[in-house]
Scaffold this active site. Sequence first.
Site, PDB file in Angstrom:
ATOM      1  N   ASP A 224     -29.272 -32.733  67.236  1.00 12.85           N
ATOM      2  CA  ASP A 224     -29.100 -33.695  66.144  1.00 12.85           C
ATOM      3  C   ASP A 224     -30.002 -34.914  66.251  1.00 12.85           C
ATOM      4  O   ASP A 224     -30.494 -35.275  67.309  1.00 12.85           O
ATOM      5  CB  ASP A 224     -27.632 -34.141  66.059  1.00 12.85           C
ATOM      6  CG  ASP A 224     -27.121 -34.738  67.362  1.00 12.85           C
ATOM      7  OD1 ASP A 224     -27.508 -34.252  68.447  1.00 12.85           O
ATOM      8  OD2 ASP A 224     -26.337 -35.700  67.309  1.00 12.85           O
TER       9      ASP A 224
ATOM     10  N   GLU B  58     -24.462 -34.278  69.001  1.00 16.68           N
ATOM     11  CA  GLU B  58     -24.194 -34.928  70.289  1.00 16.68           C
ATOM     12  C   GLU B  58     -23.962 -36.421  70.117  1.00 16.68           C
ATOM     13  O   GLU B  58     -23.219 -37.026  70.888  1.00 16.68           O
ATOM     14  CB  GLU B  58     -25.368 -34.687  71.258  1.00 16.68           C
ATOM     15  CG  GLU B  58     -25.121 -35.192  72.675  1.00 16.68           C
ATOM     16  CD  GLU B  58     -25.319 -36.694  72.849  1.00 16.68           C
ATOM     17  OE1 GLU B  58     -24.565 -37.309  73.616  1.00 16.68           O
ATOM     18  OE2 GLU B  58     -26.208 -37.259  72.189  1.00 16.68           O
TER      19      GLU B  58
END
Length: 394
Positions: A80, A138
Amino acid sequence: MVKPEDLAPLAPLMTEWRRDLHAHPELGFEEERTAGLVVAVLRQAGIEVAAGIGRTGVVGTLRGTAAAADRAIGLRADMDALAMTEATGLPWASTHPGRMHACGHDGHTAMLLGAAVWLAAHRHRFAGTVRFVFQPAEESRGGADAMIADGLFTRFPMQTIYGLHNLPGLPLGTIAVPRQRVLASSDSWAVVFRGHGTHGAKPHLGTDAVLAAAAFVQAIQAIVARETDPLEPAVVSVGHIAGGDPAAPNVIPAEVRLGGTARAFSAAVRDHIEARLAAIAAGIAATHGVTADTSYTRRLSPTCNHPAYAARMVAAATATLGVAQVRDDHPPLTAGEDFSSFLAIVPGAYAWLGTGEPAHPEGVHHNPHFDFNDAALLPGAAFWCGLVLQELAP
Ligand SMILES: [Zn+2]
Ligand SMILES: [Zn+2]
């Protein structure tokens, strides 16, 4: 054994993937395009793929053919990006305002893909199963927990999991493995002081939530400075404070809101911070004749390596990159990681990969000038391959 030069033919591809991901960053649980690239590369390499694990996560499974073996290990990369606007001006800069790969997860994804492609072509050199764990979200959005809830460890059994994160400032291509403490717990807290608002010229007719808030900001500094062992890390920071209206400075507001973060490495310190924030807020509220509402949210547990597995990472890094490129310890950092959720279920370890001095002086993690150093892709991917050959030696 494997050396970085063995993967050299993959370096241009890894760089291409990395820059493509960098130009198209996606926030946590929105990694559709990113997951699409991961799935395509894994499938083309002949790796079994399961997509949609923890919403946008992907798990690749590769079985070594050197011998029959039950053992399985997981290698994790996060995918991400962050909600911020890039300022690098690079040719591969984000094409989406308000989204940016400012933590190098584009590099982690490209590196693990490179390792997967190489390992798929060399599956005759190991015995057992590799699970390539491409994790969404995350950055404080709960991607690890989502994958676990979706059956990561039951549908894709593994006995061990390893993680890797880039670290600017650590010499390029160096692997540093903390023996135990890696990253802190990361919690958030909020307090609302409520009093009776009044005319700024007649404070005696109300009760002052602003004064209580000011006293609170001062008082909580004692949690770290006076109540915590000086040799034990702890952080309590105020990151938000709001009350009143800038257009009405002659009004004492009825309510002031504060919020912040708390970090620790031990359960006892974490518990203490939580208890004391509430107790100090209540005490100060009583002193000032206002009320206090305190909330504390535990977000991430501390990330702590299992020492035996940290040693395995050190051994693999030494064999792959040479002893000069390896550090068998690293001081803990007060950032947080949801890799801690994986380590709560299976043992494993987490290493730092040095990316050297940043190209831009402000190019540290979560800065708009950050860019992952592509020169770290090759040693990073080679390290992953070396770890697999070591852990799944026939
Ligand atoms: Zn980050
Ligand atoms: Zn990160």
